[in-house]
Motif scaffolding. Structure first.
Motif, PDB file in Angstrom:
ATOM      1  N   GLY A  16      18.909  13.793   2.407  1.00 58.01           N
ATOM      2  CA  GLY A  16      19.585  14.021   0.933  1.00 58.01           C
ATOM      3  C   GLY A  16      18.246  15.048   0.697  1.00 58.01           C
TER       4      GLY A  16
ATOM      5  N   ASP B 267      22.282  11.514   0.251  1.00 56.67           N
ATOM      6  CA  ASP B 267      23.972  12.952   0.609  1.00 56.67           C
ATOM      7  C   ASP B 267      23.970  11.924  -0.140  1.00 56.67           C
ATOM      8  OD1 ASP B 267      22.342  15.854   0.721  1.00 56.67           O
ATOM      9  OD2 ASP B 267      22.305  14.963   2.638  1.00 56.67           O
TER      10      ASP B 267
ATOM     11  N   ALA C 136      27.312  11.698   5.295  1.00 54.11           N
ATOM     12  CA  ALA C 136      25.263  10.876   4.891  1.00 54.11           C
ATOM     13  C   ALA C 136      25.917   9.974   5.591  1.00 54.11           C
ATOM     14  CB  ALA C 136      25.822  10.925   3.189  1.00 54.11           C
TER      15      ALA C 136
END
Length: 161
Positions: free
Chosen positions: A49, A57, A62
């Motif tokens: 992230g 993210d 992710a």
């Protein structure tokens, strides 16, 4: 053990709990903050992230990138000597419901240590619904609208800031 995603409502509860601890026990609070900053320093380079905001993210891959992230990190809220959570009253929902079977991502998640030898039916009979009226979701939406901060983070980023 291991980093796990928390939402903004969890993050707000943790920050309030830390502020309360700073009033009641400033040295303990300082140690929590120090452990959090050290954890962020250790994991920031591989954080899936934005390491500046601490937000994970939200892209398709992710979750997959997070799966192996910081699995051996110890939560900064845990006192390494006693093993107790310094922010127990303010702990994230994941910590509050750990142990009993809970629906997660379409399956029944369960602590493997709690139900050794139990059948699937026995485990299902113990299922806990942590928020049956979905009140947390409404509070989360309200908080995210008010703060304009959306998405998940982790405990270390929350307590290090």
């Amino acid at each position: 053990m291991g980093a796990f995603p928390i939402n903004q409502l969890d993050a707000q509860r943790l920050r309030r709990g830390l502020a309360d601890l700073e009033v009641r026990a400033p040295q303990r609070a300082a140690r929590v903050c120090k452990r959090a900053r050290e954890a962020v320093a250790r994991v920031a380079h591989e954080f899936p992230g934005d390491p500046t905001t601490g937000l994970l993210d939200q892209e398709r891959d992710a979750e997959e990138r997070f799966a192996g992230f910081a699995n051996h990190e110890i939560c900064p809220a845990l006192d390494p000597v006693s093993g107790n959570c310094e922010l127990y009253e303010s702990r994230p929902m994941t910590c509050r419901v750990f142990g009993p079977p809970v629906q997660s991502e379409g399956a029944l998640g369960v602590c493997e240590l709690c139900f050794q030898g139990a059948t699937d039916e026995e485990i299902a009979a113990c299922e806990m619904k942590p928020d049956p009226d979905d009140l947390e979701a409404a509070l989360l939406r309200e908080l995210e609208e008010r703060t304009r901060t959306h998405g998940n983070t982790i405990v270390a980023f929350t307590l290090a800031s």
